[in-house]
Design a protein around this motif. Structure first.
Motif, mmCIF file in Angstrom:
data_model
loop_
_atom_site.group_PDB
_atom_site.id
_atom_site.type_symbol
_atom_site.label_atom_id
_atom_site.label_comp_id
_atom_site.label_asym_id
_atom_site.label_seq_id
_atom_site.Cartn_x
_atom_site.Cartn_y
_atom_site.Cartn_z
ATOM 1 N N HIS A 1 -11.649 3.720 -1.343
ATOM 2 C CA HIS A 1 -10.434 3.938 -0.557
ATOM 3 C C HIS A 1 -10.804 4.265 0.883
ATOM 4 N N TRP A 2 -10.113 3.616 1.825
ATOM 5 C CA TRP A 2 -10.290 3.931 3.239
ATOM 6 C C TRP A 2 -9.409 5.124 3.597
ATOM 7 N N PHE A 3 -9.921 5.983 4.494
ATOM 8 C CA PHE A 3 -9.186 7.141 4.978
ATOM 9 C C PHE A 3 -9.295 7.227 6.495
ATOM 10 N N THR B 1 -3.592 9.236 2.975
ATOM 11 C CA THR B 1 -4.592 8.360 3.585
ATOM 12 C C THR B 1 -5.357 9.053 4.715
ATOM 13 N N HIS C 1 2.467 8.992 2.346
ATOM 14 C CA HIS C 1 1.413 8.003 2.578
ATOM 15 C C HIS C 1 0.461 8.471 3.683
ATOM 16 N N ARG D 1 -14.722 5.083 4.227
ATOM 17 C CA ARG D 1 -14.369 4.645 2.883
ATOM 18 C C ARG D 1 -15.118 5.502 1.873
ATOM 19 N N GLY E 1 -0.513 3.228 -4.585
ATOM 20 C CA GLY E 1 -1.854 3.592 -5.028
ATOM 21 C C GLY E 1 -2.878 2.491 -4.823
ATOM 22 N N PRO F 1 -5.411 0.518 -2.843
ATOM 23 C CA PRO F 1 -6.138 0.824 -1.606
ATOM 24 C C PRO F 1 -6.130 -0.357 -0.635
ATOM 25 N N LEU G 1 -5.466 -0.347 6.568
ATOM 26 C CA LEU G 1 -5.029 1.032 6.380
ATOM 27 C C LEU G 1 -4.328 1.538 7.632
ATOM 28 N N TYR H 1 0.792 -1.220 0.000
ATOM 29 C CA TYR H 1 0.000 0.000 0.000
ATOM 30 C C TYR H 1 0.831 1.280 0.000
#
Length: 127
Positions: free
Chosen positions: A118-120, A55, A51, A114, A27, A29, A36, A23
């Motif tokens: 993509h998780w943040f 994220t 990163h 998400r 790029g 996810p 994450l 990860y």
């Protein structure tokens, strides 16, 4: 730079490239909030500010981030990964570090969202 068979700093797998290395800077996810969070811990260990910022959810992301070079990260213990629904989750963890020879523990319950696959990281509550 870790070699392909170096252990992952997050402690989940003996092979960095098969764990968080997938990860960081790729790029790709993370499949879930725990993955994450582990990749973000690994980014702290490796000093990978790009990163961490990529994220971090835009609603809480700082404009810049400067890491303390004096922090030596020692280990991660994930206490709980709790999916709330398909796009929200919490991860409780303890990250151990040493700063100027003194041991420290960061115990946090982090919130993740998400968006577009993509998780943040949103924010966290220090325990």
């Amino acid at each position: 730079m870790p070699m392909p068979k170096d252990p992952c700093p997050c402690g989940r797998a003996p092979d960095f490239s098969a764990c968080c290395g997938r990860y960081l800077g790729t790029g790709l996810p993370a499949p879930d909030a725990e993955s994450l969070m582990r990749s973000r811990y690994t980014a702290f260990v490796r000093g990978d500010v790009a990163h961490l910022l990529a994220t971090w959810h835009a609603s809480h992301r700082p404009e810049s981030l400067e890491l303390d070079a004096g922090v030596k990260w020692l280990g991660l213990d994930v206490k709980c990964h709790r999916p709330i629904d398909a796009d929200h989750a919490e991860v409780e963890f303890v990250a151990r570090s040493r700063v100027q020879g003194r041991g420290q523990r960061l115990h946090e319950r982090s919130r993740f969202v998400r968006e577009n696959g993509h998780w943040f990281y949103v924010d966290g509550e220090i325990k």
